[in-house]
Write an enzyme that holds these catalytic residues in place. Structure first.
Site, PDB file in Angstrom:
ATOM      1  CG  HIS A 119      61.300  -7.171  17.403  1.00 20.53           C
ATOM      2  ND1 HIS A 119      60.461  -8.260  17.493  1.00 20.53           N
ATOM      3  CD2 HIS A 119      60.852  -6.286  18.323  1.00 20.53           C
ATOM      4  CE1 HIS A 119      59.547  -8.029  18.406  1.00 20.53           C
ATOM      5  NE2 HIS A 119      59.752  -6.832  18.927  1.00 20.53           N
ATOM      6  CG  HIS A 144      56.773  -4.335  23.287  1.00 25.53           C
ATOM      7  ND1 HIS A 144      56.264  -5.589  23.399  1.00 25.53           N
ATOM      8  CD2 HIS A 144      57.772  -4.421  22.375  1.00 25.53           C
ATOM      9  CE1 HIS A 144      56.915  -6.400  22.599  1.00 25.53           C
ATOM     10  NE2 HIS A 144      57.848  -5.723  21.969  1.00 25.53           N
ATOM     11  NE  ARG A 218      34.519 -24.274  13.143  1.00 24.05           N
ATOM     12  CZ  ARG A 218      33.603 -23.812  12.275  1.00 24.05           C
ATOM     13  NH1 ARG A 218      33.254 -22.537  12.258  1.00 24.05           N
ATOM     14  NH2 ARG A 218      33.021 -24.651  11.424  1.00 24.05           N
ATOM     15  CB  CYS A 265      38.836 -26.874  16.071  1.00 28.46           C
ATOM     16  SG  CYS A 265      37.431 -27.007  14.959  1.00 28.46           S
ATOM     17  CE1 TYR A 401      33.730 -29.628  13.846  1.00 27.27           C
ATOM     18  CE2 TYR A 401      31.481 -29.162  14.518  1.00 27.27           C
ATOM     19  CZ  TYR A 401      32.706 -28.727  14.077  1.00 27.27           C
ATOM     20  OH  TYR A 401      32.917 -27.394  13.853  1.00 27.27           O
TER      21      TYR A 401
HETATM   22  N1  MTE Z   1      29.359 -23.230  20.994  1.00 31.07           N
HETATM   23  C1  MTE Z   1      28.448 -22.474  20.395  1.00 31.07           C
HETATM   24  N2  MTE Z   1      27.368 -22.073  21.104  1.00 31.07           N
HETATM   25  N3  MTE Z   1      28.565 -22.087  19.105  1.00 31.07           N
HETATM   26  C2  MTE Z   1      29.648 -22.488  18.351  1.00 31.07           C
HETATM   27  O1  MTE Z   1      29.763 -22.102  17.184  1.00 31.07           O
HETATM   28  N4  MTE Z   1      31.701 -23.830  18.278  1.00 31.07           N
HETATM   29  C3  MTE Z   1      32.287 -25.061  18.803  1.00 31.07           C
HETATM   30  C4  MTE Z   1      32.519 -24.930  20.303  1.00 31.07           C
HETATM   31  N5  MTE Z   1      31.355 -24.410  20.960  1.00 31.07           N
HETATM   32  C5  MTE Z   1      30.619 -23.333  18.946  1.00 31.07           C
HETATM   33  C6  MTE Z   1      30.439 -23.652  20.309  1.00 31.07           C
HETATM   34  C7  MTE Z   1      33.530 -25.467  18.196  1.00 31.07           C
HETATM   35  S1  MTE Z   1      33.397 -26.319  16.729  1.00 31.07           S
HETATM   36  C8  MTE Z   1      34.726 -25.301  18.809  1.00 31.07           C
HETATM   37  S2  MTE Z   1      36.136 -25.927  18.131  1.00 31.07           S
HETATM   38  C9  MTE Z   1      34.860 -24.572  20.055  1.00 31.07           C
HETATM   39  O2  MTE Z   1      33.609 -24.042  20.502  1.00 31.07           O
HETATM   40  C10 MTE Z   1      35.795 -23.412  19.897  1.00 31.07           C
HETATM   41  O3  MTE Z   1      35.897 -22.692  21.084  1.00 31.07           O
HETATM   42  P1  MTE Z   1      36.622 -21.298  21.076  1.00 31.07           P
HETATM   43  O4  MTE Z   1      36.036 -20.446  19.999  1.00 31.07           O
HETATM   44  O5  MTE Z   1      36.450 -20.727  22.436  1.00 31.07           O
HETATM   45  O6  MTE Z   1      38.077 -21.595  20.793  1.00 31.07           O
END
Ligand code: MTE
Length: 546
Positions: A119, A144, A218, A265, A401
Site C-alpha cells: 500500500h 483513492h 469529547r 483535552c 479539570y
Molecule cells: N461542550 C459541551 N456543550 N459539552 C461537552 O461535553 N466537552 C468539552 C468541550 N466542550 C463538551 C463541550 C471538552 S472536555 C472538550 S476537550 C472539548 O469540548 C472537545 O471538543 P471536540 O469534541 O470538538 O474535540
C-alpha cells in the site's frame, strides 16, 4: 507466486469459461493478456526492454507453474458463476495477517492480505480499514476513488456481501444516544456513550489541519439535535444594558473572523499516567488533540453589542451548552472576562470548522473556540452566554479539570483549593513510529506534534533515540506563528541514522516553548488523581531488524 497467480486470473477465467479448455489455451490467454500488470514494484517485473526475451521465457515458465498448480482450482471457481457470499461478521473476522485481511467496497468483498505491504500510503493506513468498509477512508483520502485504484482492487475480489447485510440497523427510541451522529470508523473509541474518540496517531499528523471526520471528540452527554432555523443564542447583557437573542443569521452579520486553532483535552495522554498509578478518567492516548480552521463572530464584538466595555476585567464569561443529562443539567464552563474582551485573544463564537458548518459532534450550530485554552472551556452547542462575578458553577468548572499534587487522593482532594485549568502546558508526542513497531536498520524517521497553551510558540523539539542520553533537533514544519498568538500546533519530523548494532531504540521527544518552558522528563512527579495535564516526555520503544 500468489501475486502472479492473481495477475493471471483474468486470463484463466476467460479460458476456463470455455468448458474443457485445453491447458495450452489457458497459457496463451495468460501471456497475451494486456491487463497483466504485476503490482509489486519489484525489478523482476520492471519490463526492461533490453532483456525482454529473457523475462518472457521466465514469465512463461512461472506462468506455466502457476497454471499447473491452480488450473483445476480456478476452473472450478470460474465455472461457478455465482459470487461467494460473505456476512459482515465474516469480513470483520479477517483483520490480521494470520486470518487474512479483508475489506469491502459497496457490496464487494476483497482479500487484500497480499497488498497490505504494498500500500503506497503504508500498511498501517490500510490496516485501519481491515475487516470493514473502505468508503469512510476513501472519503477522507479522495484520491483513492479513481479508475486505476479500483482496477487494482478488483484483482483482490473474493466475493460479495450478503444482500440482507445492507439493511441499516434500526434506532432504539429509548436510547438517549440513539440520535447521535454516525462517526468515522478510523476513530479509536474510548467510550461509545457518551461518545469519546481520538484519531489514530498515523492519521493525526498526516495533515496539519485535521479533517473534520477524524477530529477528536469529547462529549459528556448525548449530542443535541439543534434546528438551525430556530436556533437562538441568549447573551445576557450588563445591568442596565440589553440582553441579546441571536439567531444564526444575526451572528453571520458580525464581522467574520477566521483562525487556525489546536484544541487539546486536559486528559490527552492520560494513559501514560495510568501506567504509573490508576487515575479516574477515559484512557486517552496521544490523540485528544486536533487542529482546525475555525470561523465565526468574535466574542468581544458580541459582548460589546450587548453593552459590555472593552477593557473590563473583573468577572467571568460563563457558557452553557444545549446538551443535558436526564436531570436537565447542561454542560457549562467559563473563562475570565479579560480574555473574552481582548480582541487579540481572538475568542470566537464559531459556526464553521474547516470551511464547513460545524459537524454535530463538534457543536453545531455554534461553539466557543478559546485559542490557547484547554478544550473543556470551548463549549459546544452554545445556548447561553452571561457575565458573572464568579466562575461557572458547573461541575466541569468546579469539580473537574483541575490539577493536584501527586500526594492528593480521592479521600483528601479539595476541589475548591485549586484553580480551574485554563491555559495548558507545553506538550509534544511521537506519532510515527509507534510503540512496539519494528523498524529497519539504517535510518529512522520520527514524526509528531508539539503545542503550547496561551499562544506560546513551540521553538524547538528535541528527539532522543537512546532514552534521553543524546539528542537530535527535529525539523519544525509549517510557518512561524505570530508572537503570543501561536494558537496551533507545529508538526515536526526527524530523520536520523539508527545507531549501528542497536536491536531496540528508546525514542523520546520533548518540546520547548518561547517562554523556555519544557516538558517534565517523567510522569510520576506530575501524576494527579484525574490524570490531567499529562505532558511528560513522550517515550516509545521500537525493535530494529538488521
Ligand atoms: N461542550 C459541551 N456543550 N459539552 C461537552 O461535553 N466537552 C468539552 C468541550 N466542550 C463538551 C463541550 C471538552 S472536555 C472538550 S476537550 C472539548 O469540548 C472537545 O471538543 P471536540 O469534541 O470538538 O474535540
Amino acid at each position: 507466486m500468489l501475486l502472479l497467480n492473481r495477475a493471471v486470473v483474468p486470463g484463466l477465467r476467460q479460458a476456463c469459461r470455455l468448458k474443457s479448455t485445453p491447458l495450452r489455451l489457458c497459457i496463451q490467454a495468460c501471456s497475451t493478456d494486456d491487463s497483466f500488470r504485476p503490482h509489486r514494484p519489484d525489478s523482476t517485473f520492471s519490463g526492461d526492454s533490453s532483456s525482454t526475451g529473457g523475462w518472457r521465457v521466465m514469465g512463461t515458465l512461472l506462468g506455466l507453474g502457476a497454471v499447473l498448480a491452480y488450473h483445476d482450482h480456478w476452473c472450478r471457481a470460474a465455472q461457478d458463476s455465482k459470487p461467494r457470499i460473505y456476512t459482515k461478521e465474516e469480513v470483520s473476522s479477517h483483520k490480521s495477517q494470520k486470518t487474512g485481511i479483508w475489506v469491502t467496497l459497496g457490496s464487494e468483498v476483497f482479500d487484500v492480505t497480499e497488498f497490505v505491504d504494498l500500500h503506497p500510503g503504508g500498511p498501517s493506513k490500510l490496516m485501519l480499514a481491515a475487516g470493514g468498509p473502505l468508503e469512510p477512508f476513501w472519503s477522507l483520502y479522495a484520491f483513492h476513488n479513481q479508475p486505476h485504484v479500483r482496477e487494482l482492487l478488483a484483482q483482490y475480489k473474493i466475493g460479495e456481501l450478503s444482500p440482507e447485510e445492507s439493511v441499516p440497523p434500526t434506532l432504539e427510541i429509548a436510547d438517549p444516544f440513539a440520535d447521535d451522529p454516525v462517526r468515522h470508523p478510523a476513530l479509536k473509541v474510548n467510550s461509545q456513550r457518551p461518545f469519546n474518540a481520538e484519531p489514530p496517531p498515523e492519521l493525526l499528523t498526516e495533515n496539519y489541519i485535521t479533517p473534520n471526520p477524524i477530529f477528536f471528540t469529547r462529549n459528556h452527554m448525548p449530542v443535541p439535535n439543534v434546528d438551525p432555523d430556530t436556533y437562538c443564542l441568549h447573551v445576557v447583557g450588563p445591568p442596565g444594558g440589553q440582553s441579546l437573542s441571536l439567531s444564526l443569521d444575526d451572528l453571520y452579520k458580525f464581522p467574520k473572523h477566521e483562525i487556525t486553532v489546536t484544541l487539546q483535552c486536559a486528559g490527552n495522554r492520560r494513559s501514560d499516567m495510568n501506567k504509573v498509578k490508576e487515575v479516574k478518567g477515559l484512557e486517552w492516548r496521544t490523540g485528544a488533540i486536533s487542529t482546525a480552521r475555525w470561523a465565526g463572530a468574535r466574542l468581544c464584538d458580541v459582548l460589546v453589542q450587548a453593552g459590555y466595555q472593552l477593557g473590563e476585567t473583573e468577572a467571568h464569561v460563563c457558557f452553557e451548552g444545549l446538551d443535558s443529562d436526564p436531570t436537565g443539567t447542561t454542560y457549562g464552563a467559563s473563562i475570565p472576562l479579560a480574555r473574552a474582551m481582548d480582541p487579540e485573544a481572538e475568542v470566537l463564537l464559531a459556526y464553521e470548522m474547516n470551511g464547513q458548518p460545524l459537524p454535530r459532534d463538534h457543536g453545531f450550530p455554534v461553539r466557543v473556540v478559546v485559542p490557547g485554552v484547554v478544550g473543556a472551556r470551548n463549549v459546544k452547542w452554545l445556548g447561553k452566554v452571561s457575565v458573572e462575578p464568579e466562575e461557572s458553577y458547573s461541575h466541569w468548572q468546579q469539580r473537574d479539570y483541575k490539577g493536584f499534587s501527586p500526594s492528593v487522593d480521592w479521600d483528601t482532594v479539595d476541589f475548591d483549593s485549586a484553580p480551574s485549568i485554563q491555559e495548558l502546558p507545553v506538550q509534544s508526542a511521537i506519532t510515527e513510529p509507534q510503540d512496539g513497531d519494528t523498524i529497519q536498520s539504517g535510518e529512522v524517521t520520527v514524526k509528531g506534534y508539539a503545542w503550547s497553551g496561551g499562544g506560546r510558540a513551540v521553538i524547538r523539539v528535541d528527539v532522543s533515540l537512546d532514552g534521553g542520553l543524546t539528542w537530535h533537533t527535529a525539523e519544525l514544519e509549517g510557518e512561524k506563528q505570530p508572537p503570543r498568538k501561536a494558537w496551533a500546533w507545529r508538526l515536526w519530523h526527524l530523520q536520523a541514522p539508527v545507531p549501528a548494532g542497536q536491536k531496540e531504540l528508546n525514542i523520546v521527544c520533548k518540546a520547548v516553548d518561547d517562554s523556555y518552558n519544557v516538558q517534565p522528563d517523567t510522569v510520576a512527579p506530575i501524576w494527579n488523581l484525574r490524570g490531567v495535564l499529562s505532558n511528560a516526555w513522550h517515550r516509545i520503544r521500537v525493535h530494529v531488524t538488521q
